[in-house]
Scaffold this active site. Structure first.
Site, PDB file in Angstrom:
ATOM      1  N   SER A 284       0.834  -1.197   0.000  1.00 22.18           N
ATOM      2  CA  SER A 284       0.000   0.000   0.000  1.00 22.18           C
ATOM      3  C   SER A 284       0.874   1.254   0.000  1.00 22.18           C
ATOM      4  O   SER A 284       1.789   1.391   0.804  1.00 22.18           O
ATOM      5  CB  SER A 284      -0.901  -0.008   1.234  1.00 22.18           C
ATOM      6  N   GLY A 285       0.570   2.171  -0.918  1.00 24.04           N
ATOM      7  CA  GLY A 285       1.333   3.414  -1.015  1.00 24.04           C
ATOM      8  C   GLY A 285       2.474   3.353  -1.999  1.00 24.04           C
ATOM      9  O   GLY A 285       3.199   4.339  -2.166  1.00 24.04           O
TER      10      GLY A 285
ATOM     11  N   THR B  39      -2.103   2.026  -8.048  1.00 28.87           N
ATOM     12  CA  THR B  39      -3.262   2.630  -8.719  1.00 28.87           C
ATOM     13  C   THR B  39      -2.819   3.621  -9.785  1.00 28.87           C
ATOM     14  O   THR B  39      -3.353   3.644 -10.902  1.00 28.87           O
ATOM     15  CB  THR B  39      -4.162   3.324  -7.677  1.00 28.87           C
TER      16      THR B  39
ATOM     17  N   ASN C  93      -0.872   5.480   2.891  1.00 27.06           N
ATOM     18  CA  ASN C  93      -1.261   5.993   1.573  1.00 27.06           C
ATOM     19  C   ASN C  93      -2.533   6.810   1.733  1.00 27.06           C
ATOM     20  O   ASN C  93      -3.481   6.375   2.373  1.00 27.06           O
ATOM     21  CB  ASN C  93      -1.501   4.816   0.610  1.00 27.06           C
TER      22      ASN C  93
ATOM     23  N   SER D 278      -5.446   4.883  -0.765  1.00 29.62           N
ATOM     24  CA  SER D 278      -5.167   3.447  -0.793  1.00 29.62           C
ATOM     25  C   SER D 278      -6.371   2.676  -1.314  1.00 29.62           C
ATOM     26  O   SER D 278      -7.506   2.884  -0.876  1.00 29.62           O
ATOM     27  CB  SER D 278      -4.820   2.974   0.625  1.00 29.62           C
ATOM     28  N   SER D 279      -6.124   1.775  -2.270  1.00 26.84           N
ATOM     29  CA  SER D 279      -7.192   0.909  -2.779  1.00 26.84           C
ATOM     30  C   SER D 279      -7.484  -0.153  -1.731  1.00 26.84           C
ATOM     31  O   SER D 279      -6.606  -0.938  -1.369  1.00 26.84           O
ATOM     32  CB  SER D 279      -6.767   0.237  -4.087  1.00 26.84           C
TER      33      SER D 279
ATOM     34  N   GLY E  34      -0.971  -5.237  -2.207  1.00 30.60           N
ATOM     35  CA  GLY E  34       0.329  -5.875  -2.060  1.00 30.60           C
ATOM     36  C   GLY E  34       0.410  -6.651  -0.750  1.00 30.60           C
ATOM     37  O   GLY E  34      -0.527  -6.686   0.048  1.00 30.60           O
TER      38      GLY E  34
ATOM     39  N   GLU F 193       1.000  -7.503   2.923  1.00 25.94           N
ATOM     40  CA  GLU F 193       0.810  -6.636   4.078  1.00 25.94           C
ATOM     41  C   GLU F 193       1.329  -7.319   5.340  1.00 25.94           C
ATOM     42  O   GLU F 193       0.953  -8.465   5.650  1.00 25.94           O
ATOM     43  CB  GLU F 193      -0.670  -6.273   4.262  1.00 25.94           C
TER      44      GLU F 193
END
Length: 1076
Positions: free
Chosen positions: A107-108, A112, A157, A160-161, A387, A389
């Site tokens: 994330s981050g 995206t 992020n 973040s998605s 991703g 985590e």
């Protein structure tokens, strides 16, 4: 601008990690740092792109960059995400190979943004056209909608998605986009009810409250204050760099472009508002007779507003929060819910409502963007998924996400090896097996149908009896204790009994990216994802347009007692479908890395990057790629790049490219074990060999540059000399021309001077001769004139003595009359001008008077001759009005300057009076709006007054209906006052057919014109008597059987400057006229 023709030109660090020497983790990280510090955020591992998040905007995504990478070889330019997108698009378009682009990273890291860049590049390079542009715009605008509902601000992020997205973009045979299909995976719906500290709920909640209009919020029963909603965290509600109001406008516009109807948008916003209202519902305990507590809603206002938004009966939903119905075979049993269970039911409803709304949005977008043609399409898939985590507190969501990444890593290694092996076979190079870590054992630990962790979790959720997270952990400790990648403090494996880093309520899995500690709390509930049937049925009863689509299981007619599939089972199935889909396509990889945790530019944290490099398996990827030959290049490109190293191949090789490369490598003394010949490519085993060739090429290029400079300087000097020589010839020619022109001008000037002197001398001689002849002629003429004068005077003296007096008198009279007539020229032609010159002498008095009279008559005749027939008629009417009213009616002077218009209503043109115009057969001479005076109260009623040659008509103003039509022969006289009012009485003859209704007392602003036209019609008609005009301040008017006196007095009326009529008694109407 410097143009690069190869990845190896002007490299900062190493552009392709396959060529890195020496290859170890430290050199790998240092190469990334070096390129990151110089704004080179992209690096290759063969065909894999590593993308570093710069946390700022870079000028490398311009339309010029798109054109630069368009239709170029992958290794031809500096590493860029556009190179990978172009390679994938051209393979799909030209080779008819379905493609997939896998974007992974934590994330981050910029996943995206990477997917947006890929889609925007493909949209820029594919075909153009109205329909194609519409499809491209819809595909691109689906991103803002899904980001608003599926993204949130996290600690790592700001955008973040919180869901996985896979989009299949479909193309036709030309490579133009036809549409797409989006699949979503595991929305983090627990975020709806609770967010970690420093994080936000999904963007749409904040965007709606910040960007919606006051009217919209009023309809949705919302307030802009975030603090009024329990589901919204307040410590990070506002994020720097995020404009929620502007984002809301962008989302609304994107939904319109994608194809959402306005009522659908409103329905979606109503459901979002309902989720916020649902979070504000709170419960209190209420004791029952049996000793159990029953939950009750504290404040029913939010419940009421939510029910109004969804169209649900308040009592139905309130009961669903207090009771739960359990069905088993043919029996039903209702149990009460305590406060904790009510809160669980509320949160479960909120999570299900939002997640199902999100799934409906994806389905609705797919309906709009799907390809219409039913023929086979080429497909490019773009996977943007969470991703790996590793948090301080890892739960069921992280377990599922990391399982998905294990599957992606597995397919990544398999597809990379397969691609490498296929290229070796295609090029006829011997393939050697590569030793690598296969994470299939970890995937089997999680997904095995018999004793996998997901299977045991499902089994625990479905078995009868008491089921808790601890019983699930006990089961794992029993079955997975001996697995080499599973660790637990309570397992049978004694080596973990004293591991204090492993709490009792946790288990640890050794993933390919490292060890991850999972807290077992919440695993069972989150896997069950249970929504009480009472709530489903309550939602199904809602009148809202979307609720029945979102909760189909709530239909009482289709009650299904079978337990719904668990969250883990559904996700495992969807991941399986995704893997099968990916294996049918040619893969392209983008590995996203974030350089620091602070989300700021220019900071590179080695430990963080190293951690990501490890769990992304990048070093393993490089080793797989370098296991055989580190570098490969087509023969043509290799020969073109290094041909200057060999005299035989420089400057031009005439034979096949492969033979040229063989001659080149032999001449450069490259050992045969360092390279191999493929069918179309040369394979180089060691990067050092390639760098040696590059160093020799760089030195050779310096020599060639010196040679080129020498030749250029010689050419430049020769060109300069020839230019000087040519210039000298041109200058000399121009100077000679200039000298000859000057010489010619001097000769020409001298000749002109001599010619002028000669001409002057001749002219002077001729002038003297002419002057002499002229004097002779003048002398003769003068002598003759004097002689003739003497003779004439002699004869005149004799004649003058006889008639001198008479001639002098006649001459004097003639001059006086001439002067007199010339003085009359100043008189104007206006008949109104009475000026006339004074007589100069007494003897002209009679002639002076007569001439004045004759001249006035003449100019009057001239003035009348200019009149048209219409103008003559107007002046005749004006003249007749003067004879009638002059010095008799005070209103007359103000009417002199006003022309008689006649038709003031424009009855011929106005469609309102079309019916009235057709009812009148004759030509209308006058049409005006008058007031008919009522005897009862003296007030006026508006009427239309029409006058023709034979009658006058009174009609209703609004409808145009004829009220009265009176023939003019029945009109005896007209009475008016002497004052400045507009009142007049039309008196009818006694015994006439119209006299039964009585006389008419009317008021008009055009009284003078009306009476003049009436009088003129009576004068010109031979078959009727002339109409009498009675001018008096007091006259009688016959109203049916009674006579009423109308009396005019001077005085200020209350309603302004106009005259006012007032009834005094049955026999008297008094009209007050303003004083002049």
């Amino acid at each position: 601008m410097e143009v690069k023709t190869s990845l190896l030109d002007n490299m900062i660090g190493v552009g392709d990690m396959v060529l890195l020497e020496p290859l170890n983790e430290d050199s790998f990280i240092e190469n990334l740092r070096s390129r990151f510090d110089h704004n080179e955020i992209y690096t290759y591992i063969g065909s894999v792109v590593i993308s570093m998040n710069p946390y700022r905007s870079l000028p490398i995504y311009t339309p010029q960059k798109v054109e630069e990478y368009r239709n170029r070889n992958f290794y031809e330019l500096s590493p860029h995400i556009y190179a990978l997108a172009d390679e994938a698009y051209r393979s799909l378009r030209d080779q008819d190979k379905d493609q997939c682009i896998l974007i992974t990273g934590e994330s981050g890291a910029g996943k995206t943004e990477a997917s947006k860049l890929v889609m925007s590049y493909v949209a820029a390079v594919c075909g153009k056209g109205q329909e194609v542009n519409k499809v491209k715009e819809q595909l691109l605008q689906s991103n803002p909608v899904l980001e608003a509902f599926g993204n949130a601000k996290t600690m790592r992020n700001d955008n973040s998605s919180r869901f996985g997205k896979y989009m299949d973009i479909e193309f036709d045979f030309k490579g133009d986009p036809l549409g797409g299909v989006i699949s979503n995976y595991l929305l983090e719906k627990s975020r709806v009810c609770k967010q970690p500290r420093g994080e936000r709920n999904f963007h749409i909640f904040y965007q709606l409250l910040s960007g919606a209009s006051d009217d919209t919020l009023l309809k949705l029963k919302l307030d802009r204050d975030f603090s009024k909603y329990n589901y919204l965290s307040l410590d990070s509600a506002n994020v720097n760099g995020l404009d929620d109001a502007a984002s809301f406008r962008t989302v609304r516009n994107a939904m319109q472009i994608v194809g959402f109807m306005e009522d659908e948008v409103q329905s979606v916003l109503e459901l979002v508002a309902a989720v916020l209202k649902l979070g504000n519902i709170e419960f209190k305990p209420e004791s029952r007779v049996n000793g159990f507590d029953e939950s009750r809603v504290k404040d029913k206002n939010d419940l009421k507003e939510m029910c109004e938004l969804l169209g649900i009966e308040q009592s139905v939903l309130e009961r669903a929060f207090s009771y739960r119905t359990v069905e088993a075979k043919m029996e039903k049993m209702s149990t009460t819910l305590n406060v904790a269970q009510a809160y669980y039911a509320r949160d479960a409803l909120a999570k299900n409502l939002y997640s199902r709304l999100f799934s409906w949005l994806v389905t609705r977008i797919n309906e709009s963007i799907k390809a219409q043609a039913k023929t086979r399409h080429k497909v490019m898939g773009v996977l943007d998924i969470y991703g790996f985590e590793i948090f301080e507190d890892n739960s069921f969501e992280q377990f599922i996400i990391n399982y998905c990444n294990e599957k992606l890593q597995q397919i990544f290694i398999e597809l990379t090896l397969r691609e490498e092996q296929e290229e070796y076979i295609r090029e006829d190079i011997e393939w050697t097996n590569i030793v690598y870590f296969n994470n299939a054992v970890i995937c089997d630990l999680i997904e095995n149908n018999q004793n996998g962790i997901l299977a045991m979790l499902d089994e625990e959720c479905l078995r009868p009896g008491t089921v808790t997270d601890d019983t699930f952990l006990d089961k794992l400790n029993t079955i997975c204790a001996e697995h080499q990648h599973f660790e637990s403090r309570l397992s049978k494996n004694s080596k973990f009994l004293t591991d204090h880093s492993l709490p009792h309520s946790c288990f640890r899995i050794q993933h390919y990216a490292g060890k991850v500690l999972y807290r077992v709390e919440g695993f069972v509930d989150k896997n069950n994802d249970l929504l009480y049937r009472d709530l489903s049925q309550a939602m199904y009863k809602a009148t809202h347009s979307l609720m029945r689509q979102l909760f189909p299981e709530g239909n009482p007619a289709k009650v299904n007692l079978k337990r719904p599939p668990t969250a883990g089972f559904q996700f495992k199935a969807s991941v399986g479908v995704l893997m099968k889909n990916l294996q049918t396509k040619n893969p392209n990889y983008i590995r996203c890395i974030k350089p620091n945790d602070k989300k700021v530019a220019h900071i590179f944290t080695d430990s963080l990057v190293c951690h990501q490099v490890r769990y992304l398996g990048l070093m393993e990827n490089v080793r797989v790629r370098r296991a055989g030959y580190a570098f490969r290049q087509p023969y043509e490109s290799c020969l073109k790049r290094y041909k200057m190293l060999c005299k035989t191949t420089w400057p031009q090789w005439r034979g096949p490219a492969r033979d040229g490369v063989a001659v080149l490598l032999t001449d450069c003394s490259v050992p045969t074990e360092e390279f191999a010949y493929g069918r179309s490519k040369i394979f180089i085993r060691n990067p050092r060999t390639l760098f040696t060739l590059e160093e020799r090429r760089r030195a050779c290029l310096e020599d060639l540059a010196t040679l080129i400079q020498k030749i250029y300087r010689g050419w430049k000097s020769r060109t300069h000399f020839l230019l000087l020589k040519k210039s000298q010839v041109v200058v000399a020619a121009w100077y000679r021309r200039y000298a000859q022109q000057n010489k010619y001008q001097k000769i020409k000037s001298a000749s002109l001077v001599m010619q002028s002197f000669i001409r002057g001398w001749k002219a002077r001689n001729i002038l003297r001769q002419l002057k002499y002849e002229k004097r002779c002629k003048e002398a003769v003429t003068t002598i003759a004139a004097y002689w003739h004068g003497t003779q004439v005077r002699r004869d005149y003296r004799k004649f003058f003595r006889a008639n001198a007096g008479k001639k002098i008198y006649n001459f004097t009279i003639q001059r006086i009359m001439q002067k007199y007539f010339l003085g009359l020229k100043t008189t104007t032609m206006s008949p109104m001008d009475n000026t006339w010159p004074a007589k100069p002498y007494g003897f002209l008095e009679g002639a002076h008077t007569e001439l004045r009279r004759i001249f006035h008559l003449w100019r009057c005749k001239k003035y009348r001759g200019q009149f048209t027939e219409e103008k003559k008629a107007v002046y005749e009417e004006k003249l007749e009005a003067s004879e009638i009213f002059k010095d008799k009616k005070a209103l007359y002077p103000s009417s002199v300057s006003q022309p008689f218009k006649g038709d003031y209503l424009e009855i011929q043109k106005n469609p309102k009076y079309q019916k009235l115009n057709s009812a009148v057969e004759e030509k209308v001479l006058l049409a005006d709006l008058v007031n008919k005076i009522n005897r009862a109260n003296g007030k006026g009623s508006p009427r239309l007054f029409l006058l023709t040659k034979s009658n006058f008509v009174l009609a209703d103003q609004k409808t145009g209906q004829v009220k009265t039509s009176v023939p003019l022969p029945d009109l005896a006289s007209v009475s008016v006052s002497t004052q400045s009012d507009g009142f007049f009485a039309l008196k009818l003859k006694e015994g006439s057919a119209s006299a039964s209704k009585g006389d008419f007392l009317l008021s008009s602003d055009h009284l003078i014109e009306i009476i003049t036209k009436l009088h003129r019609i009576g004068t010109t008609a031979a078959d009727r008597d002339q109409i009498n005009i009675d001018i008096s301040d007091e006259f009688l008017v016959q109203f049916k059987q009674d006579k009423v006196c109308v009396k005019f007095i001077q005085g200020g009326p209350k309603n302004g400057n106009s005259a006012a009529c007032k009834r005094k008694n049955n026999r008297l109407l008094e009209v007050s006229v303003p004083s002049p």
